[in-house]
Design an enzyme around this catalytic site. Structure first.
Site, PDB file in Angstrom:
ATOM      1  N   GLY A 102       2.241   1.594  -5.531  1.00  0.00           N
ATOM      2  CA  GLY A 102       0.994   0.877  -5.277  1.00  0.00           C
ATOM      3  C   GLY A 102       0.775  -0.220  -6.322  1.00  0.00           C
ATOM      4  CG  ASP A 103       0.509   0.963 -10.233  1.00  0.00           C
ATOM      5  OD1 ASP A 103      -0.629   1.012  -9.750  1.00  0.00           O
ATOM      6  OD2 ASP A 103       1.024   1.877 -10.897  1.00  0.00           O
TER       7      ASP A 103
END
Ligand code: ATP
Length: 311
Positions: free
Chosen positions: A250-251
């Site tokens: 997600g990062d």
């Protein structure tokens, strides 16, 4: 230029040992230490995409000094507020029993440290177009702290991207960030529903956009992602991959989004870049690591389709 905010960073320490036994002395066979925190993962991936990144937040003690030193190896710029307490250590133990984590809560932020951070942020907002705010809040900061940061960014006409969960995300939305990036679990918690269809997710994401959030980027792990704004809904279908370590995908996705958005790419391509960076991280062993040539090859196999036509 881009600034990332990591308010509760850590030294992520990974111990590998054959087996773990309670009430015994356990000797590790290997140790790996990395600067940890979601904002630092975003920073590392942006740096791999060739973007200049300034990292801010709170660092304290010898642990804090070590993190700042390590970030220089990634060509990241340190702009941290020094604090009295020591930055935390988080331990992950890999053994035949599985994966065990021991997480310190982290330091308590004092009022004067918070004020210094906010002054520092005002300066960073002057010179950075994008601000990424990720992760949980440390002790000592009020639960609407992310709302305050989003409001500051909005006043200065900057893009603030918020990746958090629970109360800090729910309150952060009131500050009208440019984008939020929940995964499905975080999104379900946010809307207070556990069984959601695609239509439900779109409906709720559009309702959030009506509150002033420009984009909801809903990441769905191996099932791709949805990108929603008040006019359009895009769905990204991704091919099946053998994920090695999806932590930090997600990062990496946020980094891909910012990279493509800052280049002015069409929004369909921005979503593709976001997914491709998430995918590349998922097949890498290390957290917050992508391979640029692999990212480019993934761009060709991601299918983006429109679910609801523009107004
Ligand atoms: P984290 O909090 O660990 O950073 P997340 O839960 O916020 O991750 P995910 O939804 O798991 O984020 O993943 C983000 C993106 O990364 C997905 O939209 C997808 O593009 C890619 N991705 C993640 N896991 C996989 C996987 N197993 N296979 C292929 N792509 C993946």
């Amino acid at each position: 230029m881009i600034a990332t905010v990591t308010l509760n960073p850590a030294i992520d320490t990974r111990y590998c040992l054959p087996a773990i036994q309670l009430n015994e002395v356990n000797r590790v066979s290997s140790i790996d230490r990395t600067p940890g925190g979601k904002g630092l993962n975003v920073s590392r991936v942006l740096s791999q995409l060739g973007i200049e990144v300034t990292c801010t937040g709170f660092l304290g003690g010898k642990n804090g000094e070590w993190i700042a030193e390590q970030l220089l190896n990634w060509n990241l710029i340190n702009c941290w507020v020094p604090i009295k307490d020591e930055t935390r250590v988080c331990i992950a133990i890999e053994s035949k029993e599985g994966h065990t984590e021991i997480l310190e809560q982290g330091p308590k932020i004092m009022e004067n440290e918070k004020e210094e951070f906010l002054e520092n942020l005002d300066i960073l907002l002057g010179s950075n177009e994008y601000i990424v705010v990720s992760g949980s809040l440390p002790c000592g900061l009020e639960s609407d702290f992310y709302r305050q940061l989003a409001e500051k960014a909005k006043q200065k006409g900057k893009y603030l991207l918020l990746d958090s969960s629970g109360e800090s995300l729910a309150q952060g939305i009131h500050g009208k960030p440019f984008l939020i990036k929940p995964n499905k679990e975080e999104f379900c918690k946010l809307i207070g529903e556990w069984q959601v269809s695609l239509e439900d997710m779109i409906w709720h994401a559009q309702a959030i956009c009506q509150k002033g959030v420009e984009f909801v980027l809903l990441s769905l792990g191996k099932n791709g992602a949805l990108l929603v704004n008040s006019r359009r809904v895009l769905q990204a279908d991704i091919p099946t991959l053998m994920a090695v370590n999806p932590v930090g995908s997600g990062d990496s996705m946020l980094a891909g989004f910012i990279y493509a958005h800052s280049k002015g790419y069409p929004i369909e391509d921005v979503l593709k870049w976001a997914c491709a960076c998430g995918m590349s991280n998922a097949v890498s062993e290390r957290t917050g690591m992508i391979d640029l040539s692999q990212v480019k090859s993934f761009l060709n196999v991601i299918k983006v389709s429109e679910i609801v036509g523009g107004e």
